[in-house]
Design an enzyme around this catalytic site. Sequence first.
Site, PDB file in Angstrom:
ATOM      1  CB  SER A  18      -0.957  -0.039   1.193  1.00  0.00           C
ATOM      2  OG  SER A  18      -1.960   0.944   1.066  1.00  0.00           O
ATOM      3  CG  ASP A  41      -6.643  -2.252  -4.119  1.00  0.00           C
ATOM      4  OD1 ASP A  41      -7.339  -1.847  -3.179  1.00  0.00           O
ATOM      5  OD2 ASP A  41      -5.406  -2.168  -4.134  1.00  0.00           O
ATOM      6  CG  HIS A  84      -5.506  -2.424  -0.132  1.00  0.00           C
ATOM      7  ND1 HIS A  84      -4.875  -1.810  -1.184  1.00  0.00           N
ATOM      8  CD2 HIS A  84      -4.890  -1.977   0.999  1.00  0.00           C
ATOM      9  CE1 HIS A  84      -3.920  -1.016  -0.715  1.00  0.00           C
ATOM     10  NE2 HIS A  84      -3.904  -1.105   0.604  1.00  0.00           N
TER      11      HIS A  84
END
Length: 786
Positions: free
Chosen positions: A653, A726, A760
């Site tokens: 991330s 995501d 994610h």
Amino acid sequence: MPQPERPQYQLPPKVIADLIDAPPVPAVSIHSVSRKTLFLHRPNLPSIDEVAVDELRLAGVRINPRTTGGSRVFYFDKIFVQQDGKQTKVRGIPPRAKIQNISWSPDGERIAFTITRARGIELWVAEGEPFAAKKLSGIIINDTLGNRPFRWLTDNETLVCKTVPADRGKAPTPPRVPQGPIIQENTERKTAHRTYQDVLKNEHDAALFEHYTRSQLIRVNVKTGRSRKLNKPAIIATFSPSPDGKYIRTVQVERPFSYVVPYSRFARRIELWNRDGKRIKTLAEIPVADDIPQGFDAVRTGPRSFCWRNDHPATLYWVEAQDGGDPRREVSIRDQAFSLEAPFDGEPQKSIGTQMRFNSFEWGTGDLAIVEEWQWKDRRVVTSSFAPDAPKKSKKVLFDHSWEDRYNAPGSFQTHSNKYGKHVLMQNKKGKLFLIGEGASPEGNRPFVDLFDVKKQKSKRLFQSKAPNYEAPIKILDPLNQIIVISRESKDNPANYFIRNLKKGKETQVSHFPHPYVHLKKLSPQLLEYKRKDGVKLRAKLYLPIDYNPKKDGPLPVLMWAYPREYKSADAAGQMKDSPYRFTRLYAHSPLYWVTQGYAVVEGFGMPIVGEGDVEPNEKFVEQLRANAKAAIKKITKMGIADPKRIAVGGHSYGAFMTANLLAHTNLFAAGISRSGAYNRTLTPFGFQSEERNFWEATETYMQMSPFTHADKINAPLLLIHGEADSNSGTYPMQSERFYSALKGLGKTVRLAVLPKESHGYRARESVMHMLWEMTEWLDKYVKNR
């Protein structure tokens, strides 16, 4: 690295696969009244077949249309109950059950929970000696919006539940022929918002959202199974029974829906019903909030944050912004609290006001409650006491500090259940309160329990963790006899639970979890402390291969893993943020697996981004990234552990964003690994992470921070991994796709692995194993065997 014509999921080395497949540690829940303990067993990672279920992505919600629940949820599969040292399995639960939403009754004598089946979510109850489970027939729960789909009433026998309406019918089908264009329009109105995923795209999406989220509230007696419908079906985002169980507050989502923000910002109606579902009062009708001002402490206008006063039978509280929701406005009162008491036919009464943005209430008595307020610009949080029965009396500030300053954090006030089964401030006989905190210090976190005198504003320490263990208070079972639940772990032993009597100095062990990792029993981190060039203190955890001998084995290949964090204070940035006595717990996305492959792993190496005073942290983002990385590499190289030519950097991330920037702006690393990142900040023009300013207010900063802009400077090989689905704000899969195309077009060494059906974070066993294989192959090729 081989690339077959039809790529298949791959497996990492067996030792890593075995660690991933190690049995998960059960969760533990101890009820304060009955002292019964639940051990909630989790299954291993789900298969890709389970993760690849049908999924609707609507208004920020991901829905499994077959079950009318969330499509990306984790389950328990077995429940054990323990009392008086005897542990038994809850009988009657089907094998391989998918258990969620476990909730104690107020008296702790039974639990309610859901079991997800192929075609719906069932409601179950377990009770008796020993616990036996039964399904409540004819009830299918609607859990599309989460937010606890059922609540106990004070009689310990009644649940209020969100269910699938009996008249729901079939889902809307998409029109074969478009009825017209999709139109959005704005006329001189500022409607800036973050880059949200999964927003509604057309009227068919809106119809699907309405179809699946619409629910029927019911009241059911768990002993008899008899149920009663409450009012009509609606999109009920949340609901909350009053402490005395005579009223229900509902928050209903209404049309028109928005195509630019998630459902949490849709128009809503807040209503008050009686126990039988009859509407008594409409408390507020709030329009869609697509024009919230800029800023992290900006809020929608109108009434918000409705809650019951937990120490009263039926009194509602809420707050309203006095600054138009805009934190940049100068006002004496930023949020005003109001109250309304049963039977709710009077006018709302003014309660306290807050000078900063309201955060929360903790209720105690008519003479004592706690209110917390905060503001973003200086990371300040203020905790005050007030008298709900005498709101004209001024608040009394108890704590005023920066939430970045962990060394001076006072802890959190503890609560327990009152006669209504609601949480109220825990007090001893003299009216003193209890605090539990993490006890951050330069020596590491040392969690504590304090007794706090509100009148004198003084604390007395009752308990604090001591070396060589890390002991974290979980809850206080008995405030009068000072009986607490703690979790104890050390470098060599996993966390287990104990009930300790602080007055008598005696304790009882509740759990006996063994060491979960056979291959890593000798693994123990070293805590590194060092400084970057400007004097900011930095720390990291260093893990070395088991039985590593520096003289014999020499410098090692290294994997460095981090996640940047912004600070307004250099002192706070340099504070210790962990304990040297924690047990090393692995998780699916951990970088620690590569100690088994001969790498040194530097986990969480200090990556603070500091901007003091009026300077925003991101003004010197790249400069500080470089300084942080150089300081860490200097430390491990000086120790003789690292081969400076064989160091990789990685992150997930925002850590992926960091990694790409480090490769673009330094030549320190042999390779990089970026998972689920964002690389072009022009695609997140109204803020990202802790950046409040928009692209047009800070164009140079946005461009300088975007590794996409500097792709031509990247020379080290870069592995990109991204979930195909995501859902995180700003990290569209397109970010990795475009970045890969740019690097490929520039002739760089780059690989992109897109994991089907993953969001994610990656859930399926096949996806996690393949991710670990990709990383192992990349590290071995471009780092270890360079």
